[in-house]
Write a protein that holds these residues in place. Sequence first.
Motif, mmCIF file in Angstrom:
data_model
loop_
_atom_site.group_PDB
_atom_site.id
_atom_site.type_symbol
_atom_site.label_atom_id
_atom_site.label_comp_id
_atom_site.label_asym_id
_atom_site.label_seq_id
_atom_site.Cartn_x
_atom_site.Cartn_y
_atom_site.Cartn_z
ATOM 1 N N GLN A 67 0.831 -1.205 0.000
ATOM 2 C CA GLN A 67 0.000 0.000 0.000
ATOM 3 C C GLN A 67 0.870 1.261 0.000
ATOM 4 O OE1 GLN A 67 -3.918 1.019 2.311
ATOM 5 N NE2 GLN A 67 -2.184 1.443 3.649
ATOM 6 N N TRP A 68 1.929 1.249 0.821
ATOM 7 C CA TRP A 68 2.863 2.379 0.854
ATOM 8 C C TRP A 68 3.465 2.614 -0.528
ATOM 9 C CZ3 TRP A 68 8.040 1.535 -0.246
ATOM 10 C CH2 TRP A 68 8.861 2.671 -0.182
ATOM 11 N N ASP A 69 3.884 1.534 -1.183
ATOM 12 C CA ASP A 69 4.500 1.646 -2.498
ATOM 13 C C ASP A 69 3.518 2.244 -3.511
ATOM 14 O OD1 ASP A 69 6.475 1.239 -4.535
ATOM 15 O OD2 ASP A 69 5.415 -0.593 -5.109
ATOM 16 N N ILE A 70 2.284 1.790 -3.489
ATOM 17 C CA ILE A 70 1.276 2.311 -4.418
ATOM 18 C C ILE A 70 0.986 3.779 -4.116
ATOM 19 C CG2 ILE A 70 -1.119 2.098 -5.195
ATOM 20 C CD1 ILE A 70 -0.773 -0.985 -4.536
ATOM 21 N N LEU A 71 0.867 4.125 -2.849
ATOM 22 C CA LEU A 71 0.656 5.523 -2.459
ATOM 23 C C LEU A 71 1.791 6.399 -2.982
ATOM 24 C CD1 LEU A 71 -0.542 7.911 -0.793
ATOM 25 C CD2 LEU A 71 0.751 6.994 1.171
ATOM 26 N N GLU A 72 3.021 6.006 -2.689
ATOM 27 C CA GLU A 72 4.167 6.821 -3.099
ATOM 28 C C GLU A 72 4.290 6.901 -4.616
ATOM 29 O OE1 GLU A 72 5.848 8.856 -1.176
ATOM 30 O OE2 GLU A 72 4.541 8.141 0.428
#
Length: 162
Positions: free
Chosen positions: A62-67
Amino acid sequence: MFQADSANQETRKQLLQLLKGGNAHQSFEDAVKDLPASLRGVKPDKLPYSIWQLVEHIRIAQWDILEFSRDPAHQSPDWPEGYWPKELAPADEAAWEQSLAQIQKDQDSFMALLNDPNNDLYTPFPYGDGQNLLREALLIADHTSYHTGEIIIIRRLLDAWK
């Protein structure tokens, strides 16, 4: 006649509900709620991961997709090793709580991107391979719900689900 602005608002509303979960499946929050600390690192026989590893995998993805969605310079972790923790269990209660808090914080940040009318849902980002905000929202929802189901199955196997 239904106007484009109304359609965009409704699409955003539906995406926000999808990200929070709980419509057609249990939410992530429900899946990890009241999980005994002693079971967080248990890897049931014939399964490749523990609940902790799934929680961390959800957090990292999720962090990767957000960033990726907000920073053209973002560099994703290497696949697959950068998305899966090696440790079966969190180091302590603080690590567990920090991971859950980060998942919520990043979800809130992504939802803020969706809520911003200046962010078009359909226009491809000027970087990447044609991804857009709608696709990334669906990706987070799909990925999280898939692994939330796995968490619940592990809890059932461990007799820790209602």
